[in-house]
Design a protein around this motif. Structure first.
Motif, PDB file in Angstrom:
ATOM      1  N   PHE A  14       0.815  -1.213   0.000  1.00 40.08           N
ATOM      2  CA  PHE A  14       0.000   0.000   0.000  1.00 40.08           C
ATOM      3  C   PHE A  14       0.850   1.266   0.000  1.00 40.08           C
ATOM      4  N   GLY A  15       2.082   1.171   0.466  1.00 40.52           N
ATOM      5  CA  GLY A  15       2.965   2.324   0.458  1.00 40.52           C
ATOM      6  C   GLY A  15       3.401   2.742  -0.930  1.00 40.52           C
ATOM      7  N   LYS A  16       3.319   1.825  -1.889  1.00 37.31           N
ATOM      8  CA  LYS A  16       3.768   2.114  -3.246  1.00 37.31           C
ATOM      9  C   LYS A  16       2.676   2.761  -4.097  1.00 37.31           C
ATOM     10  N   ARG A  17       1.478   2.917  -3.538  1.00 34.49           N
ATOM     11  CA  ARG A  17       0.359   3.441  -4.326  1.00 34.49           C
ATOM     12  C   ARG A  17       0.348   4.976  -4.281  1.00 34.49           C
ATOM     13  N   HIS A  18       0.847   5.608  -5.323  1.00 40.23           N
ATOM     14  CA  HIS A  18       0.848   7.073  -5.369  1.00 40.23           C
ATOM     15  C   HIS A  18       0.491   7.615  -6.753  1.00 40.23           C
ATOM     16  N   THR A  19      -0.080   6.775  -7.586  1.00 40.13           N
ATOM     17  CA  THR A  19      -0.525   7.249  -8.901  1.00 40.13           C
ATOM     18  C   THR A  19      -2.048   7.258  -8.932  1.00 40.13           C
ATOM     19  N   LYS A  20      -2.597   8.128  -9.749  1.00 36.61           N
ATOM     20  CA  LYS A  20      -4.056   8.246  -9.844  1.00 36.61           C
ATOM     21  C   LYS A  20      -4.515   7.749 -11.195  1.00 36.61           C
ATOM     22  N   SER A  21      -5.459   6.812 -11.196  1.00 35.85           N
ATOM     23  CA  SER A  21      -6.025   6.336 -12.453  1.00 35.85           C
ATOM     24  C   SER A  21      -7.258   7.131 -12.824  1.00 35.85           C
ATOM     25  N   HIS A  22      -7.905   7.773 -11.838  1.00 38.10           N
ATOM     26  CA  HIS A  22      -9.105   8.563 -12.087  1.00 38.10           C
ATOM     27  C   HIS A  22      -8.863  10.039 -11.782  1.00 38.10           C
ATOM     28  N   THR A  23      -9.524  10.894 -12.577  1.00 34.08           N
ATOM     29  CA  THR A  23      -9.438  12.334 -12.364  1.00 34.08           C
ATOM     30  C   THR A  23     -10.852  12.912 -12.345  1.00 34.08           C
ATOM     31  N   LEU A  24     -10.993  14.231 -12.166  1.00 34.70           N
ATOM     32  CA  LEU A  24     -12.312  14.846 -12.039  1.00 34.70           C
ATOM     33  C   LEU A  24     -13.094  14.786 -13.348  1.00 34.70           C
ATOM     34  N   CYS A  25     -14.377  14.482 -13.223  1.00 33.52           N
ATOM     35  CA  CYS A  25     -15.269  14.400 -14.378  1.00 33.52           C
ATOM     36  C   CYS A  25     -15.897  15.759 -14.635  1.00 33.52           C
ATOM     37  N   ARG A  26     -16.018  16.137 -15.899  1.00 30.27           N
ATOM     38  CA  ARG A  26     -16.591  17.433 -16.260  1.00 30.27           C
ATOM     39  C   ARG A  26     -18.099  17.468 -16.032  1.00 30.27           C
TER      40      ARG A  26
END
Length: 94
Positions: free
Chosen positions: A8-20
């Protein structure tokens, strides 16, 4: 390699971003589709197996800035550009 605490410490990327469209952080960057509302599809994403989700998003849960005035305007036949007739005070003194 473990799948637990250390990973869990290696998780620092985002696959989802804000929806318009819905404003939630559910727009998948690579798929380019929203997991919540289905954007860019024309129809809003909703399923019969998600009754509670439908209840949260349905008409009446927001401001309804336009729709809350429609019933009143319908009652008057959607008249526009007129002014109300002036009411004169009834004389009560005899």
């Amino acid at each position: 390699m473990t799948k637990g605490t250390q990973a869990f410490g290696k998780r620092h990327t985002k696959s989802h971003t804000l929806c318009r469209r819905c404003g939630r952080r559910s727009l998948h960057k690579q798929h380019k589709t929203c997991a919540s509302c289905g954007y860019p599809a024309a129809k809003i994403r909703s399923y019969e197996w998600g009754q509670k989700a439908k209840r949260r998003k349905t008409t009446g849960t927001g401001r309804m800035s336009y729709l809350k005035n429609v019933s009143r305007r319908f009652k008057n036949g959607f008249r526009e550009g007129t002014t109300a007739t002036r009411k004169t005070k009834a004389s009560t003194s005899e």
